[in-house]
Design an enzyme around this catalytic site. Structure first.
Site, PDB file in Angstrom:
ATOM      1  CG  ASP A 162      46.784  17.778  78.754  1.00  0.00           C
ATOM      2  OD1 ASP A 162      47.488  18.030  77.763  1.00  0.00           O
ATOM      3  OD2 ASP A 162      47.026  18.233  79.882  1.00  0.00           O
ATOM      4  CG  ASP A 191      49.174  16.112  82.178  1.00  0.00           C
ATOM      5  OD1 ASP A 191      50.262  15.821  82.720  1.00  0.00           O
ATOM      6  OD2 ASP A 191      48.564  17.171  82.397  1.00  0.00           O
ATOM      7  CE1 TYR A 194      45.158  13.871  82.032  1.00  0.00           C
ATOM      8  CE2 TYR A 194      44.821  15.381  83.862  1.00  0.00           C
ATOM      9  CZ  TYR A 194      45.146  15.153  82.547  1.00  0.00           C
ATOM     10  OH  TYR A 194      45.465  16.208  81.739  1.00  0.00           O
ATOM     11  CG  ASN A 228      50.884  18.710  85.356  1.00  0.00           C
ATOM     12  OD1 ASN A 228      50.734  18.734  84.132  1.00  0.00           O
ATOM     13  ND2 ASN A 228      49.895  18.932  86.205  1.00  0.00           N
ATOM     14  CG  HIS A 323      47.944  25.125  83.729  1.00  0.00           C
ATOM     15  ND1 HIS A 323      48.184  24.701  85.013  1.00  0.00           N
ATOM     16  CD2 HIS A 323      47.051  24.250  83.197  1.00  0.00           C
ATOM     17  CE1 HIS A 323      47.470  23.607  85.252  1.00  0.00           C
ATOM     18  NE2 HIS A 323      46.774  23.324  84.178  1.00  0.00           N
ATOM     19  CG  HIS A 350      49.985  22.215  81.628  1.00  0.00           C
ATOM     20  ND1 HIS A 350      49.666  21.285  82.600  1.00  0.00           N
ATOM     21  CD2 HIS A 350      50.492  23.289  82.304  1.00  0.00           C
ATOM     22  CE1 HIS A 350      49.971  21.781  83.790  1.00  0.00           C
ATOM     23  NE2 HIS A 350      50.461  22.993  83.646  1.00  0.00           N
ATOM     24  CG  HIS A 352      42.686  20.393  80.611  1.00  0.00           C
ATOM     25  ND1 HIS A 352      42.362  20.057  81.898  1.00  0.00           N
ATOM     26  CD2 HIS A 352      43.922  19.882  80.393  1.00  0.00           C
ATOM     27  CE1 HIS A 352      43.359  19.376  82.433  1.00  0.00           C
ATOM     28  NE2 HIS A 352      44.308  19.260  81.552  1.00  0.00           N
TER      29      HIS A 352
HETATM   30 FE   LIG Z   1      49.251  19.154  82.664  1.00  0.00          FE
END
Ligand SMILES: [Fe+2]
Length: 463
Positions: A162, A191, A194, A228, A323, A350, A352
């Site tokens: 991420d 990820d 972004y 995602n 999440h 996912h 953070h």
């Molecule tokens: Fe994510």
């Protein structure tokens, strides 16, 4: 006097950590400030000088065994050469590999020419130089191939998830690069850029991200997991092909391991067998990912690759409010296999923040028996969430209380980790938070291999 010492000791311990139900919630509080993307004119995004200079150079493993590398780069002004020149250190014999390039459109954005070039039949444990941009503006880089696949070759993986492209992302990447325990390959937990957080998923932020991470990705392979933020599914602007920018820009060696999609695959690297799973592709019974994984686990030969590592984006064991339970359906499908085949460790992103679980499983539930709590299980992996690269969405700071028993350590900070395999029985793991400009070790553990040395390696007394 004795009681005074005890009181002082308790105070000192409490000032660092809070013990709840055996797990530790770190009390380190990161300076809370805005998490902003670095502006477009930041030096980390600079375009390399020269006509049509290759940019966004990155490499990944190109086969199952580690004897191939896929080199990728982007040329902006013209197609340019698809050739990669490469040679062994101390060898004057230069070799050539030829790739392909394509552009893609995303709403009102048109990409540069994205090149992918596999290099095969490399020798193990060797430094190679390579050049892209042949015939125009040439740029030279280098990489090391891994040692031959085998049980007792030490190897060190970096772990980043991420990441995004904020000022914090830059600190995380710098700390990874400066970590004295040098990571040789990054296991990236999904990820990436972004870009989808910008209007119309502004794909120029895919380009800036590629330039930002080039200082690492051009020199060591990053093993890609899909998150995602790679979906880029935007029907309102007519973009209905999921994962379009990611699949055009990033390659994985999925075909080599019999996978049918780039999002799930496996590789061997030195002493490790790494299975990459896709949280955002179908994984229910009879789906291609399910069938592939069912056939994949029995193939793992722990005599050849003692360490079995699984990567995914959405964590199964996560005690943050963010999440929460998103990974639950995949856990229900696959966890019995993870226990049966004694996976050593599962890394996810996912969320953070950072969290490490005890060795637990939750595979007894059958609707009527009501047995639905995680229990200690020495055949189960340790689950580590490390979605704390530093992206613009900020930290996940709210946690479920009390801390569940399965959660060994959790802390809402940005950082990276290193998983350093020493031999077939032991690996040292360390998570490093980004604390005030220094990479401070926040959580460490000696892993004992689940196949060769399956002793209780938990770090808390009553787990
Ligand atoms: Fe994510």
């Amino acid at each position: 006097m004795g009681s005074l010492v005890l009181i002082v000791l308790v105070f000192v311990l409490n000032s660092f950590v809070m013990f709840i139900n055996g797990g530790i919630t770190s009390k380190y509080v990161r300076r809370l400030e805005g998490t902003l993307d670095m502006p477009l004119d930041s030096d980390v995004f600079h375009i390399p000088p020269g006509y049509n200079a290759p940019q966004q150079v990155h490499i990944t493993q190109g086969d199952v065994e580690g004897k191939a590398v896929i080199v990728s780069w982007v040329t902006q002004e013209a197609t340019g050469s698809n050739t990669v020149l490469y040679w062994k250190e101390n060898s004057s014999k230069k070799l050539k590999a030829h790739g392909k390039s394509k552009t893609y459109k995303f709403f009102n954005y048109t990409s540069g020419h994205i090149h992918h070039c596999p290099i095969r039949k490399l020798e193990y444990d060797t430094k190679y130089y390579y050049v892209v941009g042949v015939g125009q503006t040439e740029r030279k880089f280098w990489f090391f191939t891994p040692p031959e696949v085998g049980p007792d070759v030490p190897y060190t993986f970096g772990l980043i998830g991420d990441l995004g492209q904020t000022f914090d992302s830059n600190i995380t990447l710098t700390h990874y690069e400066k970590n004295p325990t040098k990571g040789q390959t990054v296991l990236y937990l999904g990820d990436l850029s972004y870009a989808d957080t910008y209007p119309y998923h502004d794909n120029t932020r895919w380009d800036t991200w590629g330039r930002f991470v080039e200082r690492s990705t051009a020199y060591q392979p990053w093993i890609w997991t899909t998150g995602n933020h790679e979906l880029d599914f935007a029907p309102k602007i007519g973009e209905t092909k999921p994962f379009k920018p990611f699949t055009r820009r990033y390659r994985t060696p999925y075909r080599s391991s019999g996978s049918t999609e780039t999002f799930w695959y496996s590789i061997k690297r030195g002493p490790a067998y790494i299975i990459v799973l896709a949280s955002y592709s179908a994984y229910g019974k009879y789906t291609p990912q399910y069938t592939w994984l069912e056939e994949e686990f029995p193939k793992v030969n722990r005599t050849e690759t003692p360490w079995l590592i699984v990567l995914m984006h959405s964590p199964w064991y996560n005690s943050y409010d963010y999440h929460y339970m998103e990974g639950e359906t995949m856990r229900v499908m696959y966890e019995p296999w993870f226990v049966k085949y004694k996976v050593d460790v599962v890394f996810a992103g996912h969320v953070h923040a950072y969290e490490r679980s005890e060795r637990v499983s939750n595979i007894e539930y059958n609707v009527v028996n009501g047995i639905c709590s995680p229990v200690k299980d020495l055949s189960a992996p340790v689950y580590i969430t490390i979605g704390d690269g530093g992206n613009l969405e900020g930290l996940a700071t709210n946690m479920t209380e009390p801390q569940p028993k399965y959660s060994a350590f959790r802390e809402a900070s940005f950082g990276h980790a290193i998983f350093s395999i020493k031999n077939k029985t032991h690996a040292h793991y360390g998570w490093h938070r980004n604390q005030d400009g220094y990479a401070v070790k926040g959580d460490t553990m000696w892993f004992c291999n689940r196949f060769w040395h399956p002793i209780d390696d938990s770090t808390s007394s009553d787990s």
